[in-house]
Design a protein around this motif. Structure first.
Motif, PDB file in Angstrom:
ATOM      1  N   TRP A  25       0.810  -1.220   0.000  1.00 52.15           N
ATOM      2  CA  TRP A  25       0.000   0.000   0.000  1.00 52.15           C
ATOM      3  C   TRP A  25       0.839   1.264   0.000  1.00 52.15           C
ATOM      4  N   ILE A  26       2.140   1.157   0.257  1.00 58.29           N
ATOM      5  CA  ILE A  26       2.986   2.345   0.273  1.00 58.29           C
ATOM      6  C   ILE A  26       2.988   2.978  -1.122  1.00 58.29           C
ATOM      7  N   ALA A  27       2.647   4.254  -1.176  1.00 56.10           N
ATOM      8  CA  ALA A  27       2.499   5.014  -2.422  1.00 56.10           C
ATOM      9  C   ALA A  27       1.270   4.603  -3.217  1.00 56.10           C
ATOM     10  N   ALA A  29      -1.895   4.102  -1.229  1.00 53.71           N
ATOM     11  CA  ALA A  29      -3.020   4.350  -0.324  1.00 53.71           C
ATOM     12  C   ALA A  29      -3.807   5.579  -0.787  1.00 53.71           C
ATOM     13  N   LEU A  32      -1.973  10.569   1.438  1.00 53.93           N
ATOM     14  CA  LEU A  32      -0.550  10.573   1.746  1.00 53.93           C
ATOM     15  C   LEU A  32      -0.293  10.118   3.177  1.00 53.93           C
ATOM     16  N   ASP A  35      -0.155   6.410   3.348  1.00 53.91           N
ATOM     17  CA  ASP A  35       1.121   5.850   2.911  1.00 53.91           C
ATOM     18  C   ASP A  35       2.069   5.731   4.098  1.00 53.91           C
ATOM     19  N   GLY A  39       2.917   2.272   6.014  1.00 59.79           N
ATOM     20  CA  GLY A  39       4.337   1.963   6.004  1.00 59.79           C
ATOM     21  C   GLY A  39       4.845   1.643   7.400  1.00 59.79           C
TER      22      GLY A  39
END
Length: 246
Positions: A25-27, A29, A32, A35, A39
């Motif tokens: 899901w990082i970058a 989601a 921001l 993310d 993370g």
């Protein structure tokens, strides 16, 4: 096979595979801030996995490191819950899974931190604080989506229903757990887990999920077709460059 090794491997594999899914899901989601939040949750899970797999390697006594156990085992050697390996789907699916899994981990680690094994108790004592945040994060999103727009409610309800058939496996007990004095019998956690999860679902205005069939087999190395693809990505660099250090 050493009971303590297998038990620790189960918990480590749960955390490792869940960390890999969360990291996807990082970058990606919807916000921001998510993310960053996801993370951090993924890093918490990865930290738990590292501690548990490192201990599993020491208990096994075969010279395997945490990296060996993470990167050099095949699909059937992994003992994680099938819930952890399922594809992310949409954001509602990610939050439903996090609610189900983190609530289970919170109850498990809370019990495990009082066990007679200093290593397991130490890992659990640190992890239970991290997982409390994971539960709260998932809870807030389930409430927000479930009691939001018509579309967000529909998606949240679908996600809770779709993942429910993979929840009973968390509470399966077996001979290994009953033999191992330091292990937490997961069947003793089910009533409290159900109470907590259903309270969130009720508050979200979503309908309570139910399923006539429950999937099983992860603890015996039987997995969905999705784990192989996940491991191919997770293990690619280590297997492409054996012996490399970084």
């Amino acid at each position: 096979m050493n009971d303590l090794f297998v038990y620790t491997l189960r918990l480590g594999d749960d955390a490792l595979i869940s960390a890999q899914r969360t990291a996807e899901w990082i970058a990606a989601a919807p916000q921001l801030e998510e993310d960053v939040a996801l993370g951090n949750i993924g890093l918490d899970q990865l930290g738990q996995a590292r501690s548990l797999l490192q201990y599993a390697g020491a208990v096994e006594g075969a010279g395997r490191s945490e990296d060996d156990l993470a990167y050099l085992r095949d699909e059937r050697d992994f003992l994680n819950l099938q819930l952890c390996e399922l594809p992310n789907g949409d954001f509602a699916h990610a939050m439903a899974r996090l609610l189900y899994f983190a609530t289970y981990q919170q109850l498990l680690y809370d019990e495990l931190r009082g066990c007679d094994d200093e290593q397991l108790a130490g890992v659990a004592g640190k992890a239970v604080k991290e997982v409390a945040y994971h539960v709260d994060h998932a809870t807030q999103w389930v409430l927000r989506l479930g009691d939001g727009t018509e579309e967000s409610h529909r998606r949240m309800e679908l996600a809770l229903d779709a993942l429910w058939p993979y929840t009973a496996e968390m509470f399966e007990s077996d001979e290994l757990v009953r033999r191992l004095a330091v292990a937490v019998d997961p069947s003793t956690l089910q009533d409290e887990w159900t109470r907590r999860v259903m309270a969130v679902i009720d508050e979200s205005t979503c309908g309570r999920p139910s399923a006539s069939y429950q999937h099983s087999g992860g603890r015996q190395g039987r997995h969905t077709e999705h784990l192989g693809y996940l491991l191919a990505e997770l293990q690619h660099v280590a297997r492409s460059y054996p012996g490399a250090t970084w």
